[in-house]
Design a protein around this motif. Structure first.
Motif, PDB file in Angstrom:
ATOM      1  N   LEU A  45       0.790  -1.162   0.023  1.00  0.00           N
ATOM      2  CA  LEU A  45       0.054  -0.006   0.011  1.00  0.00           C
ATOM      3  C   LEU A  45       0.818   1.222   0.021  1.00  0.00           C
ATOM      4  N   ILE A  46       2.208   1.245   0.265  1.00  0.00           N
ATOM      5  CA  ILE A  46       3.144   2.270   0.135  1.00  0.00           C
ATOM      6  C   ILE A  46       4.256   1.736  -0.755  1.00  0.00           C
ATOM      7  N   GLN A  47       4.419   2.556  -1.830  1.00  0.00           N
ATOM      8  CA  GLN A  47       5.562   2.228  -2.676  1.00  0.00           C
ATOM      9  C   GLN A  47       6.460   3.381  -2.572  1.00  0.00           C
ATOM     10  N   GLU A  48       7.784   2.775  -2.092  1.00  0.00           N
ATOM     11  CA  GLU A  48       8.714   3.759  -1.737  1.00  0.00           C
ATOM     12  C   GLU A  48      10.092   3.464  -2.452  1.00  0.00           C
ATOM     13  N   MET A  49      10.602   4.506  -3.227  1.00  0.00           N
ATOM     14  CA  MET A  49      11.621   4.188  -3.978  1.00  0.00           C
ATOM     15  C   MET A  49      12.791   5.338  -4.025  1.00  0.00           C
ATOM     16  N   LEU A  50      14.068   4.932  -4.089  1.00  0.00           N
ATOM     17  CA  LEU A  50      15.288   5.992  -4.345  1.00  0.00           C
ATOM     18  C   LEU A  50      15.344   5.770  -5.776  1.00  0.00           C
ATOM     19  N   ILE A  51      15.344   6.969  -6.517  1.00  0.00           N
ATOM     20  CA  ILE A  51      15.249   6.894  -8.151  1.00  0.00           C
ATOM     21  C   ILE A  51      16.546   7.781  -8.545  1.00  0.00           C
ATOM     22  N   ALA A  52      17.316   7.292  -9.142  1.00  0.00           N
ATOM     23  CA  ALA A  52      18.531   8.148  -9.757  1.00  0.00           C
ATOM     24  C   ALA A  52      18.240   8.411 -11.194  1.00  0.00           C
ATOM     25  N   MET A  53      18.352   9.613 -11.510  1.00  0.00           N
ATOM     26  CA  MET A  53      18.229  10.082 -12.902  1.00  0.00           C
ATOM     27  C   MET A  53      19.585  10.751 -13.512  1.00  0.00           C
ATOM     28  N   ALA A  54      19.875  10.325 -14.704  1.00  0.00           N
ATOM     29  CA  ALA A  54      21.177  10.803 -15.381  1.00  0.00           C
ATOM     30  C   ALA A  54      20.541  11.928 -16.180  1.00  0.00           C
ATOM     31  N   ALA A  55      21.441  12.782 -16.541  1.00  0.00           N
ATOM     32  CA  ALA A  55      21.405  14.087 -17.470  1.00  0.00           C
ATOM     33  C   ALA A  55      20.440  13.513 -18.821  1.00  0.00           C
ATOM     34  N   HIS A  56      20.756  12.344 -19.225  1.00  0.00           N
ATOM     35  CA  HIS A  56      19.941  12.075 -20.704  1.00  0.00           C
ATOM     36  C   HIS A  56      18.547  11.644 -20.090  1.00  0.00           C
ATOM     37  N   SER A  57      18.093  11.432 -19.053  1.00  0.00           N
ATOM     38  CA  SER A  57      16.736  11.061 -18.838  1.00  0.00           C
ATOM     39  C   SER A  57      15.669  11.814 -19.005  1.00  0.00           C
ATOM     40  N   LYS A  58      14.797  11.450 -19.925  1.00  0.00           N
ATOM     41  CA  LYS A  58      13.715  12.178 -20.488  1.00  0.00           C
ATOM     42  C   LYS A  58      12.459  11.372 -20.230  1.00  0.00           C
ATOM     43  N   LEU A  59      11.730  11.920 -19.548  1.00  0.00           N
ATOM     44  CA  LEU A  59      10.066  11.643 -19.311  1.00  0.00           C
ATOM     45  C   LEU A  59       9.056  12.443 -20.041  1.00  0.00           C
ATOM     46  N   GLN A  60       7.881  11.889 -20.049  1.00  0.00           N
ATOM     47  CA  GLN A  60       6.883  12.655 -20.305  1.00  0.00           C
ATOM     48  C   GLN A  60       6.096  12.874 -19.355  1.00  0.00           C
ATOM     49  N   PRO A  61       5.004  13.843 -19.409  1.00  0.00           N
ATOM     50  CA  PRO A  61       4.140  14.141 -18.473  1.00  0.00           C
ATOM     51  C   PRO A  61       3.393  12.969 -18.058  1.00  0.00           C
ATOM     52  N   HIS A  62       3.344  12.397 -16.877  1.00  0.00           N
ATOM     53  CA  HIS A  62       2.440  11.252 -16.671  1.00  0.00           C
ATOM     54  C   HIS A  62       1.869  11.405 -15.111  1.00  0.00           C
ATOM     55  N   ARG A  63       0.775  10.801 -14.780  1.00  0.00           N
ATOM     56  CA  ARG A  63       0.189  10.580 -13.657  1.00  0.00           C
ATOM     57  C   ARG A  63      -0.553   9.426 -13.294  1.00  0.00           C
ATOM     58  N   ARG A  64      -0.963   9.057 -11.814  1.00  0.00           N
ATOM     59  CA  ARG A  64      -1.521   8.042 -11.606  1.00  0.00           C
ATOM     60  C   ARG A  64      -2.705   8.785 -10.791  1.00  0.00           C
ATOM     61  N   LYS A  65      -3.965   8.786 -11.403  1.00  0.00           N
ATOM     62  CA  LYS A  65      -5.044   9.260 -10.826  1.00  0.00           C
ATOM     63  C   LYS A  65      -5.352   8.878  -9.442  1.00  0.00           C
ATOM     64  N   GLY A  66      -5.845   9.897  -8.704  1.00  0.00           N
ATOM     65  CA  GLY A  66      -6.033   9.327  -7.316  1.00  0.00           C
ATOM     66  C   GLY A  66      -5.067   8.967  -6.477  1.00  0.00           C
ATOM     67  N   THR A  67      -3.592   9.089  -6.811  1.00  0.00           N
ATOM     68  CA  THR A  67      -2.493   8.794  -5.902  1.00  0.00           C
ATOM     69  C   THR A  67      -1.883  10.032  -5.630  1.00  0.00           C
ATOM     70  N   LYS A  68      -1.649   9.768  -4.288  1.00  0.00           N
ATOM     71  CA  LYS A  68      -0.924  10.968  -3.616  1.00  0.00           C
ATOM     72  C   LYS A  68       0.527  10.471  -3.558  1.00  0.00           C
ATOM     73  N   ARG A  69       1.579  11.394  -3.921  1.00  0.00           N
ATOM     74  CA  ARG A  69       2.909  11.405  -3.828  1.00  0.00           C
ATOM     75  C   ARG A  69       3.791  12.356  -3.029  1.00  0.00           C
ATOM     76  N   THR A  70       4.923  11.763  -2.626  1.00  0.00           N
ATOM     77  CA  THR A  70       5.967  12.816  -1.903  1.00  0.00           C
ATOM     78  C   THR A  70       7.151  12.500  -2.606  1.00  0.00           C
ATOM     79  N   TYR A  71       7.881  13.789  -3.040  1.00  0.00           N
ATOM     80  CA  TYR A  71       9.210  13.677  -3.481  1.00  0.00           C
ATOM     81  C   TYR A  71      10.163  14.277  -2.447  1.00  0.00           C
ATOM     82  N   ALA A  72      11.365  13.921  -2.076  1.00  0.00           N
ATOM     83  CA  ALA A  72      12.369  14.287  -1.444  1.00  0.00           C
ATOM     84  C   ALA A  72      13.511  14.132  -2.080  1.00  0.00           C
ATOM     85  N   ILE A  73      14.350  15.204  -2.156  1.00  0.00           N
ATOM     86  CA  ILE A  73      15.606  15.278  -2.849  1.00  0.00           C
ATOM     87  C   ILE A  73      16.704  14.722  -1.872  1.00  0.00           C
TER      88      ILE A  73
END
Length: 153
Positions: A45-73
């Motif tokens: 019920l809680i998805q928790e990740m450490l995500i590394a992104m390199a300079a060449h990482s390109k995403l497109q706008p996305h969402r998961r409806k009804g899902t709350k998220r927290t980001y920390a650097i």
């Protein structure tokens, strides 16, 4: 998910060496991303990740409806660009250890994360379970990416 390390322990710790390895894996990955999943299952019920992104990482706008998220650097600098349902820019948030460190999203905005300074490691917490039902923005034009990167849009 092939660009990930999955936790299978009751006690899971992450060292500086682990973060360094995570960043090296992201740099080597074709999509520029690599993650450590701290949760043990996609059904948690809680998805928790450490995500590394390199300079060449390109995403497109996305969402998961009804899902709350927290980001920390953890390190680096990230630009979070938020859009409404039809692609109007709602807000841009620059995250770093010297600027905004935490962001909590309790809304259904589309999210475009852009690495500004690397190595970048982000701690993301999202409501689960993970159902692989991200909603990618059909209105998004990749040609605008550089404008969001430089903050000119």
């Amino acid at each position: 998910m092939s660009n990930a390390i999955f936790n299978n322990a009751d006690i899971f710790s992450v060292t500086d060496a682990d973060l360094e390895h995570l960043c090296k894996q992201a740099q080597a990955a074709s999509n520029g991303r690599y993650r450590i999943c701290l949760h043990q299952s996609q059904s948690d019920l809680i998805q928790e990740m450490l995500i590394a992104m390199a300079a060449h990482s390109k995403l497109q706008p996305h969402r998961r409806k009804g899902t709350k998220r927290t980001y920390a650097i953890i390190c680096g600098k990230l630009r979070l660009v938020l859009f409404d349902n039809i692609g109007n820019l709602v807000k841009t948030i620059d995250m770093s250890l010297k600027e905004t460190r935490f962001v909590r999203l309790s809304c259904d905005y589309y999210i475009l994360p852009i690495p500004i300074e690397t190595p970048l490691v982000l701690h993301e917490i999202a409501e689960g379970p993970f159902l692989a039902e991200d909603d990618y923005a059909s209105w998004y034009q990749d040609t605008n990416y550089d404008q969001y990167l430089t903050g000119t849009k």
